[in-house]
Design an enzyme around this catalytic site. Structure first.
Site, PDB file in Angstrom:
ATOM      1  N   ASN A  87       0.655  -1.354  -0.067  1.00 52.23           N
ATOM      2  CA  ASN A  87      -0.383   0.102  -0.025  1.00 52.23           C
ATOM      3  C   ASN A  87       0.711   0.705   0.142  1.00 52.23           C
ATOM      4  OD1 ASN A  87      -2.740  -1.651   0.314  1.00 52.23           O
ATOM      5  ND2 ASN A  87      -2.264  -1.319   2.111  1.00 52.23           N
ATOM      6  N   GLN A  94      -2.236   3.233   3.289  1.00 56.83           N
ATOM      7  CA  GLN A  94      -0.851   2.801   3.661  1.00 56.83           C
ATOM      8  C   GLN A  94      -1.739   3.733   5.650  1.00 56.83           C
ATOM      9  OE1 GLN A  94       2.829   3.885   2.320  1.00 56.83           O
ATOM     10  NE2 GLN A  94       3.964   3.753   3.897  1.00 56.83           N
ATOM     11  N   HIS A 100       6.519  -2.393   3.978  1.00 62.38           N
ATOM     12  CA  HIS A 100       5.788  -3.444   3.760  1.00 62.38           C
ATOM     13  C   HIS A 100       5.785  -4.015   3.041  1.00 62.38           C
ATOM     14  CE1 HIS A 100       2.749  -0.633   6.129  1.00 62.38           C
ATOM     15  NE2 HIS A 100       2.168  -1.659   5.333  1.00 62.38           N
ATOM     16  N   LEU A 101       5.635  -5.661   3.016  1.00 56.92           N
ATOM     17  CA  LEU A 101       4.923  -6.020   1.431  1.00 56.92           C
ATOM     18  C   LEU A 101       4.708  -7.242   2.673  1.00 56.92           C
ATOM     19  CD1 LEU A 101       4.916  -6.887  -0.595  1.00 56.92           C
ATOM     20  CD2 LEU A 101       7.235  -8.432  -0.328  1.00 56.92           C
ATOM     21  N   HIS A 102       2.969  -7.057   1.701  1.00 57.67           N
ATOM     22  CA  HIS A 102       1.935  -7.655   2.285  1.00 57.67           C
ATOM     23  C   HIS A 102       1.937  -9.358   1.858  1.00 57.67           C
ATOM     24  CE1 HIS A 102      -0.804  -4.534   4.692  1.00 57.67           C
ATOM     25  NE2 HIS A 102      -0.215  -4.108   3.712  1.00 57.67           N
TER      26      HIS A 102
HETATM   27  P1  5GP Z   1      -0.924  -0.622   6.175  1.00 52.97           P
HETATM   28  O1  5GP Z   1      -1.589  -0.383   5.692  1.00 52.97           O
HETATM   29  O2  5GP Z   1      -0.195   0.447   6.259  1.00 52.97           O
HETATM   30  O3  5GP Z   1      -0.826  -0.832   4.802  1.00 52.97           O
HETATM   31  O4  5GP Z   1      -0.591  -2.360   6.627  1.00 52.97           O
HETATM   32  C1  5GP Z   1      -0.300  -2.145   8.545  1.00 52.97           C
HETATM   33  C2  5GP Z   1      -0.361  -3.572   9.092  1.00 52.97           C
HETATM   34  O5  5GP Z   1      -0.506  -3.158   9.925  1.00 52.97           O
HETATM   35  C3  5GP Z   1      -2.091  -3.944   8.929  1.00 52.97           C
HETATM   36  O6  5GP Z   1      -2.558  -4.456   8.467  1.00 52.97           O
HETATM   37  C4  5GP Z   1      -2.049  -3.789  10.209  1.00 52.97           C
HETATM   38  O7  5GP Z   1      -3.199  -4.576  10.764  1.00 52.97           O
HETATM   39  C5  5GP Z   1      -0.760  -4.023  10.926  1.00 52.97           C
HETATM   40  N1  5GP Z   1      -0.225  -3.367  12.326  1.00 52.97           N
HETATM   41  C6  5GP Z   1      -0.042  -2.374  12.742  1.00 52.97           C
HETATM   42  N2  5GP Z   1       0.075  -2.083  13.928  1.00 52.97           N
HETATM   43  C7  5GP Z   1       0.750  -3.894  14.078  1.00 52.97           C
HETATM   44  C8  5GP Z   1       1.400  -4.030  15.419  1.00 52.97           C
HETATM   45  O8  5GP Z   1       1.643  -3.502  16.220  1.00 52.97           O
HETATM   46  N3  5GP Z   1       1.718  -5.055  15.013  1.00 52.97           N
HETATM   47  C9  5GP Z   1       1.553  -6.099  14.163  1.00 52.97           C
HETATM   48  N4  5GP Z   1       2.227  -6.960  14.318  1.00 52.97           N
HETATM   49  N5  5GP Z   1       0.262  -5.893  12.721  1.00 52.97           N
HETATM   50  C10 5GP Z   1       0.360  -4.382  12.924  1.00 52.97           C
END
Ligand code: 5GP
Ligand code: ZN
Length: 117
Positions: A87, A94, A100-102
């Site tokens: 994202n 994001q 970060h890569l999902h």
């Molecule tokens: P983004 O939306 O920024 O691409 O994804 C961020 C991801 O990080 C989300 O899927 C969310 O659930 C995950 N996330 C947020 N805070 C934490 C955390 O403290 N620990 C872990 N393991 N995942 C997190």
């Protein structure tokens, strides 16, 4: 405490379910999984988003994808298939401003195909 949550996980200040730690990145389970397998592959270097990568970061980005490939095997989704998602920016979904890569997979139906672009 570092103000970036993923830097805090990288440094060990904040706990996470880490499943792989390499020289350049760590991988851990997403705290709010959006798929049966939902792993985040996170570079140790703080880079805010794909929009911020520099030429020096190109190898690192390949390493993240290579890590995802290994993790897919480890998670048992290499044959069923999976998604790799970056994202980019708040408008792109994001929320955490550290690249970060999902890695998403492990579905047992085809509902996720609605996400196809
Ligand atoms: P983004 O939306 O920024 O691409 O994804 C961020 C991801 O990080 C989300 O899927 C969310 O659930 C995950 N996330 C947020 N805070 C934490 C955390 O403290 N620990 C872990 N393991 N995942 C997190
Ligand atoms: Zn960070």
């Amino acid at each position: 405490m570092n103000s970036c949550i993923f830097c805090s996980i990288v440094s060990g200040e904040q706990k996470a379910d880490v499943i792989l730690s390499e020289a350049e990145y760590v991988a851990f389970n997403d705290i709010r999984p959006k798929a049966p397998v939902h792993i985040l592959i996170v570079p140790k270097k703080h880079i805010a988003s794909v929009a911020e990568i520099k030429e020096d970061d190109v190898l690192l980005m390949g390493q993240l994808i290579d890590g995802a490939k290994k993790l897919a095997v480890q998670a048992g989704v290499e044959n069923s298939g999976y998604k790799l998602v970056f994202n980019v920016g708040h408008g792109g979904g994001q929320v955490i401003d550290h690249i970060h890569l999902h890695l998403l997979g492990g579905w047992n139906n085809e509902e996720h195909l609605a996400l196809n672009v």
